[in-house]
Enzyme design. Structure first.
Site, PDB file in Angstrom:
ATOM      1  N   LYS A 212     -11.558 -23.527 -32.164  1.00 26.14           N
ATOM      2  CA  LYS A 212     -12.967 -23.468 -31.745  1.00 26.14           C
ATOM      3  C   LYS A 212     -13.587 -24.866 -31.708  1.00 26.14           C
ATOM      4  O   LYS A 212     -14.294 -25.235 -30.762  1.00 26.14           O
ATOM      5  CB  LYS A 212     -13.746 -22.563 -32.706  1.00 26.14           C
ATOM      6  CG  LYS A 212     -15.245 -22.562 -32.528  1.00 26.14           C
ATOM      7  CD  LYS A 212     -15.678 -21.885 -31.252  1.00 26.14           C
ATOM      8  CE  LYS A 212     -17.161 -22.068 -31.009  1.00 26.14           C
ATOM      9  NZ  LYS A 212     -17.607 -21.484 -29.751  1.00 26.14           N
ATOM     10  N   CYS A 266     -23.953 -25.761 -30.125  1.00 28.74           N
ATOM     11  CA  CYS A 266     -22.486 -25.752 -30.296  1.00 28.74           C
ATOM     12  C   CYS A 266     -21.879 -27.116 -29.995  1.00 28.74           C
ATOM     13  O   CYS A 266     -21.379 -27.791 -30.889  1.00 28.74           O
ATOM     14  CB  CYS A 266     -21.858 -24.700 -29.387  1.00 28.74           C
ATOM     15  SG  CYS A 266     -22.187 -23.025 -29.926  1.00 28.74           S
TER      16      CYS A 266
HETATM   17  N1  LIG Z   1     -24.971 -18.168 -30.309  1.00 28.31           N
HETATM   18  C1  LIG Z   1     -23.867 -18.540 -29.682  1.00 28.31           C
HETATM   19  O1  LIG Z   1     -23.830 -18.638 -28.471  1.00 28.31           O
HETATM   20  C2  LIG Z   1     -22.605 -18.836 -30.455  1.00 28.31           C
HETATM   21  C3  LIG Z   1     -21.399 -18.940 -29.744  1.00 28.31           C
HETATM   22  C4  LIG Z   1     -20.230 -19.170 -30.448  1.00 28.31           C
HETATM   23  C5  LIG Z   1     -20.284 -19.312 -31.836  1.00 28.31           C
HETATM   24  N2  LIG Z   1     -21.472 -19.237 -32.507  1.00 28.31           N
HETATM   25  C6  LIG Z   1     -21.447 -19.370 -33.968  1.00 28.31           C
HETATM   26  O2  LIG Z   1     -21.703 -18.103 -34.571  1.00 28.31           O
HETATM   27  C7  LIG Z   1     -22.407 -18.277 -35.815  1.00 28.31           C
HETATM   28  C8  LIG Z   1     -23.689 -17.488 -35.776  1.00 28.31           C
HETATM   29  O3  LIG Z   1     -24.466 -17.993 -34.727  1.00 28.31           O
HETATM   30  P1  LIG Z   1     -25.734 -17.216 -34.153  1.00 28.31           P
HETATM   31  O4  LIG Z   1     -26.091 -17.887 -32.877  1.00 28.31           O
HETATM   32  O5  LIG Z   1     -25.503 -15.739 -34.193  1.00 28.31           O
HETATM   33  O6  LIG Z   1     -26.827 -17.586 -35.274  1.00 28.31           O
HETATM   34  P2  LIG Z   1     -28.276 -16.937 -35.436  1.00 28.31           P
HETATM   35  O7  LIG Z   1     -29.084 -17.933 -36.173  1.00 28.31           O
HETATM   36  O8  LIG Z   1     -28.751 -16.372 -34.149  1.00 28.31           O
HETATM   37  O9  LIG Z   1     -28.010 -15.669 -36.401  1.00 28.31           O
HETATM   38  C9  LIG Z   1     -27.552 -15.759 -37.696  1.00 28.31           C
HETATM   39  C10 LIG Z   1     -28.234 -14.671 -38.529  1.00 28.31           C
HETATM   40  O10 LIG Z   1     -27.688 -14.704 -39.844  1.00 28.31           O
HETATM   41  C11 LIG Z   1     -28.726 -14.398 -40.768  1.00 28.31           C
HETATM   42  N3  LIG Z   1     -28.306 -14.832 -42.097  1.00 28.31           N
HETATM   43  C12 LIG Z   1     -28.362 -16.063 -42.658  1.00 28.31           C
HETATM   44  N4  LIG Z   1     -27.829 -16.027 -43.891  1.00 28.31           N
HETATM   45  C13 LIG Z   1     -27.439 -14.749 -44.119  1.00 28.31           C
HETATM   46  C14 LIG Z   1     -26.812 -14.101 -45.220  1.00 28.31           C
HETATM   47  N5  LIG Z   1     -26.471 -14.763 -46.317  1.00 28.31           N
HETATM   48  N6  LIG Z   1     -26.570 -12.768 -45.116  1.00 28.31           N
HETATM   49  C15 LIG Z   1     -26.900 -12.099 -43.988  1.00 28.31           C
HETATM   50  N7  LIG Z   1     -27.484 -12.663 -42.924  1.00 28.31           N
HETATM   51  C16 LIG Z   1     -27.738 -13.979 -42.986  1.00 28.31           C
HETATM   52  C17 LIG Z   1     -29.931 -15.138 -40.195  1.00 28.31           C
HETATM   53  O11 LIG Z   1     -31.144 -14.623 -40.687  1.00 28.31           O
HETATM   54  C18 LIG Z   1     -29.739 -14.890 -38.683  1.00 28.31           C
HETATM   55  O12 LIG Z   1     -30.412 -13.733 -38.252  1.00 28.31           O
HETATM   56  C19 LIG Z   1     -22.600 -19.792 -35.973  1.00 28.31           C
HETATM   57  O13 LIG Z   1     -21.545 -20.324 -36.716  1.00 28.31           O
HETATM   58  C20 LIG Z   1     -22.519 -20.292 -34.531  1.00 28.31           C
HETATM   59  O14 LIG Z   1     -22.122 -21.639 -34.466  1.00 28.31           O
HETATM   60  C21 LIG Z   1     -22.631 -18.976 -31.848  1.00 28.31           C
END
Ligand SMILES: NC(=O)c1ccc[n+]([C@@H]2O[C@H](COP(=O)([O-])OP(=O)(O)OC[C@H]3O[C@@H](n4cnc5c(N)ncnc54)[C@H](O)[C@@H]3O)[C@@H](O)[C@H]2O)c1
Length: 404
Positions: A212, A266
């Site tokens: 990744k 990202c």
């Molecule tokens: N959004 C994208 O396009 C994308 C693409 C590939 C990878 N990612 C990766 O995926 C992961 C998540 O990204 P995202 O965009 O969904 O983030 P986001 O911020 O949209 O969502 C994360 C959620 O996790 C919750 N959270 C935080 N701590 C927590 C805990 N201890 N227990 C339960 N919930 C908790 C937050 O309140 C939030 O709602 C990251 O590592 C990101 O780099 C994201």
């Protein structure tokens, strides 16, 4: 309902909620967990708190049928999935490279929270983009919390969906799946094959983590090459876009487009995860990251010089319109956006208005409609949104996004 496989998903954001809604419509009983009560309440009403095409329909159907429920606490399940943020530590820098340090506290916190609910034979999945070694750290945390990790399966499968197309890409994309041991890899791959139509590729946890980070670093390094070319060509009075068009006629050359930097949560973030753990050996990846960050500073200097020239010629400071704030065209996402950074920096010393057709307001910057923005003495094009018309670009304007 009792025969359904149960899955508990930690984090109901851009990755967790679409995955939860998809699985709930594919025969799983999904228990979504978040620390944000507003997100939980919204989901339990069958509504969504984030913007993603088609997600609202998936969530509505899942909640109505009783297959998706959100809560602040985890619950016993067959599968646990962690999809929480992986940002940087604020004000903490790597001593060797002076680069940002990744913060995996959210992953550790979510792992500790699920520990009391984990039973033998459970599958624990990490989907967050993570520094190499994080899946093994998760296993250590579970062990310390009293979980017998010999009787469970632990694996990483990074998410590579494109916002705006998440519901389709969750199913169609190929997936890399890597366990902390072979049996975990097999178990995790078996799970993903229940809903992924792309290829499910098996490897180790560390390779999956690095895969990744490599994908996003590849993009960053290639954009840095284009951004560096744009700076060199400016000095040589060569049109960089014409140059790239010509060089790309070579059958094995594909130079990307330069811009005013690199943004988004990202590509502008994940390469630092490699740099942080490489003890100064990730020289090209680090250089690329710094080149892309420097491009925004270079753009600021070019705009200031143009403003200075205008003031010298006209005896008054110019009005400036920054065209675009988002980190790429035709979206409303401002995370890590170089256009936002440039606009904010410029507005400290210049008379700046901003045109961003995809958002309604900004807490600091003055947003104006496109037609009003065009009245500025100098328009600087930072993002090539569809609304911006090349026919309106004046000789004095500056184009950093390839509108011309
Ligand atoms: N959004 C994208 O396009 C994308 C693409 C590939 C990878 N990612 C990766 O995926 C992961 C998540 O990204 P995202 O965009 O969904 O983030 P986001 O911020 O949209 O969502 C994360 C959620 O996790 C919750 N959270 C935080 N701590 C927590 C805990 N201890 N227990 C339960 N919930 C908790 C937050 O309140 C939030 O709602 C990251 O590592 C990101 O780099 C994201």
């Amino acid at each position: 309902m009792d025969n359904k496989r149960k899955i508990c998903i930690m984090g109901m954001g851009y990755i967790g909620l679409p995955t939860a809604a998809l699985l709930a419509n594919r025969g799983y009983q999904v228990h979504g967990v978040d620390v944000n009560q507003h997100a939980i309440d919204t989901i339990n009403r069958g509504e969504i708190h984030i913007v993603e095409p088609k997600l609202d329909e998936f969530v509505r159907l899942a909640v109505q049928s009783g297959s998706l429920m959100a809560n602040i606490d985890p619950a016993e399940s067959d599968i646990f999935m962690i999809a929480v943020p992986t940002p940087f530590h604020v004000n903490k820098f790597n001593k060797t490279t002076n680069s940002p340090v990744p913060n995996i506290d959210f992953i550790i916190d979510a792992t500790k929270k699920i520990a009391p609910y984990v039973k033998p034979d459970n599958l624990i999945l990490l989907e967050s983009t993570s520094p190499v070694g994080t899946t093994n750290i998760m296993a250590d945390v579970l062990k310390k919390e009293g979980v017998d990790i010999n009787n469970i399966f632990i694996a990483h499968s990074p998410e590579r969906v494109l916002p705006g197309h998440i519901m389709r890409e969750l199913i169609e994309n190929d997936r890399v799946v890597g366990g902390i041991n072979n049996k975990s890899t097999k178990k995790a791959a078996e799970f993903y094959r229940t809903f992924v139509e792309g290829e499910v590729l098996e490897t180790t946890a560390k390779t999956a983590e690095m895969a990744k980070l490599t994908e996003n670093s590849f993009r960053d390094v290639n954009i840095a090459f284009a951004n560096e070319l744009s700076i060199l060509c400016d000095d040589m009075d060569i049109d960089v876009r014409e140059l790239i068009y010509l060089t790309n006629k070579h059958p094995r050359v594909n130079v990307l487009n330069p811009g005013c930097g690199v943004g988004g949560h990202c590509i502008s973030v994940d390469p630092w995860f490699i740099v942080d753990s490489a003890n100064g050996k990730a020289k090209m990846i680090e250089r690329a990251r710094r080149t892309n960050d420097y491009k925004a500073e270079w753009v600021i200097e070019k705009i200031k010089n143009q403003a200075f020239q205008f003031e010298r010629d006209n005896g008054m400071a110019p009005t400036i319109s920054c065209m675009g704030l988002a980190f790429k065209p035709n979206i409303d996402d401002l995370r890590e956006s170089p256009a936002l950074y440039i606009s904010e920096k410029l507005s400290n010393s210049l008379n700046v208005k901003v045109v961003e057709p995809n958002i309604e307001s900004h807490h600091f910057l003055q947003l104006v409609p496109y037609l009003e923005g065009l009245k500025a003495d100098i328009c600087v094009y930072l993002v090539a949104h569809n609304q911006f018309d090349i026919a309106n670009v004046k000789e004095i304007d500056l184009d950093f996004c390839g509108l011309k």
